[in-house]
Enzyme design. Structure first.
Site, PDB file in Angstrom:
ATOM      1  N   TYR A 438       0.817  -1.221   0.000  1.00 22.32           N
ATOM      2  CA  TYR A 438       0.000   0.000   0.000  1.00 22.32           C
ATOM      3  C   TYR A 438       0.845   1.263   0.000  1.00 22.32           C
ATOM      4  CZ  TYR A 438      -0.161  -0.413   5.247  1.00 22.32           C
ATOM      5  OH  TYR A 438       0.096  -0.553   6.584  1.00 22.32           O
ATOM      6  N   GLU A 439       0.189   2.366  -0.337  1.00 21.71           N
ATOM      7  CA  GLU A 439       0.840   3.664  -0.565  1.00 21.71           C
ATOM      8  C   GLU A 439       1.857   3.608  -1.700  1.00 21.71           C
ATOM      9  OE1 GLU A 439      -1.049   5.297   0.940  1.00 21.71           O
ATOM     10  OE2 GLU A 439      -1.553   4.105   2.685  1.00 21.71           O
TER      11      GLU A 439
END
Length: 597
Positions: A438-439
């Site tokens: 994620y990110e």
């Protein structure tokens, strides 16, 4: 199962002895961040994390979050811990006094975030996501928006989220479909579905402020047609209290591999009232404020899982008796020796130690640059911003990759017991796994580093960092105690520039060369950055030992770990150098239809 202890001594080493934060704060004018105040924050933060959050970590994993009729209940103790967190004033620590903050440096907030994440990453995501929302509002919100939303977020009575991706688009936000229709009162009607929204629905705060990407009716296609909106769960009343429910609901919770204590929500926006942040069609630019905060926050996750795994596996290795040392019994009165006497167990423990402590140094170096981007002359702020831009993708991707490696090594130290839930090691592995995704995945961060930050700047951002390394090496070239570190660091620093030039030349003929080399390039860069920080640590430790110290064991451990890093970890760069130069043909030569027959 051993308890988590916040590594305050090593934090102080990185902050004060390596990066000289006391002088840093004084130079930037943070008068309230005196050494005594900083020490009090460290001590009290550690107590809260060790005594309140750490005991909830396994409970959160076992119970998870529950969804019923659009409402989410967090695990036992999570809500009460959050109330203690708010009552102690922790959410407001590093935010501007104009909005109810304490006005302390952002870097102190980073230290607190590491403590929280090491004790209980799932819990820490609830207040953690709010920081990005706060930074986005502070940078791009109107005065009215700041008064209405930012004050409550800083106070901690409301939390925030980032709502970017959708079921069909993943990282490719240019094809998102959420719509924003203008209303007569100047607000917008937001419709669409967002997925993977961490802390997207919960019972810990009275309101949730969603920061949402959506398209205006006349928006251009692609990333140039995305706008950013505030969409609260409950509409605020004039007096700051929560009013009627807005048209945003939690459709479900994701069933995940790890971080079970955090609610990863599917959010449905059905004509929800929203308010534009920043200029129309410039939402992605504004969202980068949020994304940069999130990427550094995720870099901390790698450090947190490395630290937690190291602490638990170290305690286990000292206690677990199995086999005899090859060089003779070390515990002759026992049935066997503790496994820490075995070289391979030492390899695993030292790798975790090197990555946890090295990762902490890198994150705090980045946090120091965040401070510098907010104070000083325009030239000074730009210098810090350039360094931060270069280091951020390295920190996010490299530290999460090595953090996950460390979590696995920690589990491996336990042998079969590591696979059993009661010890908490398999949870640490499961919780760590999302950090590389994620990110922005490791591949996405690698493209950002090599493509945007290095090649598109004509190597300028890279040179700014390698110049720092070069100056360090030149200053220590005659220091016999550091000779093994300096010689290798010089070699790596020079090769780094040569590799960059070679890839850049190839990319002019075939752009796929950038994507083919990018992950190896990023990992090489991460090892190089940490080599500089470990060499700097060796310098500090050497000077302390030469001057005489009551903490000789601590500084000798630093020197030994630095030597381990240079001799056992840094050689990985050789393989990355070979593979990144092998070209794109070995990746792109096989027809997509021919992968399987």
């Amino acid at each position: 199962m051993s308890e988590i202890k916040i590594p305050l001594r090593d934090m102080r080493f990185a902050m004060r002895e390596l990066l000289n934060w006391d002088q840093h704060y004084a130079t930037l004018g943070y008068e309230d961040a005196s050494p005594d105040v900083v020490d009090a924050i460290l001590e009290e933060g550690a107590k809260f994390c060790e005594n309140v959050l750490a005991p909830l970590n396994q409970i959160g994993d076992q119970q998870g979050c529950t969804w019923k009729d659009g409402e989410v209940t967090t695990p036992e103790g999570f809500k009460e811990a959050y109330q203690q967190f708010v009552e102690a004033g922790w959410p407001s620590l590093a935010h501007h006094v104009d909005h109810g903050g304490q006005g302390l440096p952002p870097s102190l907030g980073t230290i607190l975030s590491e403590m929280v994440g090491t004790a209980n990453w799932s819990w820490g995501m609830y207040p953690g996501l709010s920081h990005g929302a706060m930074n986005t509002l502070e940078a791009h919100g109107t005065d009215e928006q700041k008064h209405t939303y930012l004050t409550k977020l800083v106070e901690g009575s409301w939390t925030g989220t980032m709502c970017l991706t959708e079921p069909h688009c993943g990282t490719d936000l240019g094809i998102l479909r959420s719509k924003a229709e203008p209303n007569e009162d100047g607000s917008y009607s937001i419709s669409g579905t967002k997925i993977f929204i961490s802390a997207g629905e919960h019972d810990m705060a009275e309101n949730i402020v969603h920061i949402v990407l959506a398209r205006l009716p006349d928006a251009p296609v692609g990333t140039k047609g995305i706008s950013l909106f505030i969409v609260p769960k409950f509409m605020p009343n004039a007096d700051g209290s929560v009013g009627e429910r807005n048209g945003v609901t939690c459709g479900s919770l994701e069933h995940k591999m790890g971080i079970h204590g955090n609610a990863t929500a599917v959010l449905n926006f059905d004509g929800a009232k929203g308010f534009l942040i920043g200029p129309p069609n410039k939402g992605l630019n504004c969202m980068f404020t949020f994304m940069n905060t999130a990427r550094l926050g995720t870099a901390l996750q790698g450090v947190a899982h490395a630290e937690a795994g190291f602490q638990k596996s170290l305690a286990y290795a000292k206690d677990r008796l199995q086999m005899r040392s090859l060089s003779g019994p070390k515990n002759p009165q026992g049935v066997a020796d503790p496994i820490i006497v075995h070289p391979d167990v030492r390899r695993m423990l030292l790798t975790q130690k090197a990555f946890a402590e090295g990762g902490r140094m890198l994150v705090l170096l980045c946090a120091q640059q965040v401070d510098r981007t907010q104070v000083g002359s325009e030239e000074e702020r730009k210098e810090a911003d350039d360094l931060l831009a270069f280091l951020t993708p390295i920190a996010k991707a490299f530290l999460t990759e090595t953090g996950y490696e460390s979590a696995n090594l920690g589990m491996q130290c336990f042998g079969g017991h590591g696979y059993i839930a009661e010890w908490g090691m398999e949870q640490n592995v499961r919780d760590a796994r999302i950090s590389t995704i994620y990110e922005g995945t490791t591949g996405v961060q690698a493209l950002d580093l090599l493509g945007r930050k290095v090649l598109m700047s004509q190597g300028e951002l890279l040179r700014k960092f390698t110049k720092i390394v070069h100056k360090f090496c030149q200053a220590e070239i005659d220091n016999e105690a550091l000779a093994p570190f300096v010689a290798k660091l010089q070699e790596i620093n020079q090769q780094w520039g040569e590799l960059t030039m070679n890839i850049g030349v190839k990319a002019m003929e075939n752009p796929d060369e950038v994507g083919a080399a990018s992950v190896d390039y990023l990992m090489y860069s991460g090892y190089a950055v940490q080599a500089y920080l470990w060499a700097l640590s060796a310098k500090v430790a050497t000077e302390k030992l030469a001057a005489g110290t009551g903490e000789e064991d601590f500084y000798r451990a630093k020197l030994t770990t630095a030597r381990f890093y240079f001799e056992r970890i840094l050689p990985r760069t050789a393989a990355h150098a070979i593979t990144m130069q092998s070209g794109a043909d070995n990746l792109m030569g096989l027809d997509a239809d021919h992968f399987v027959f």
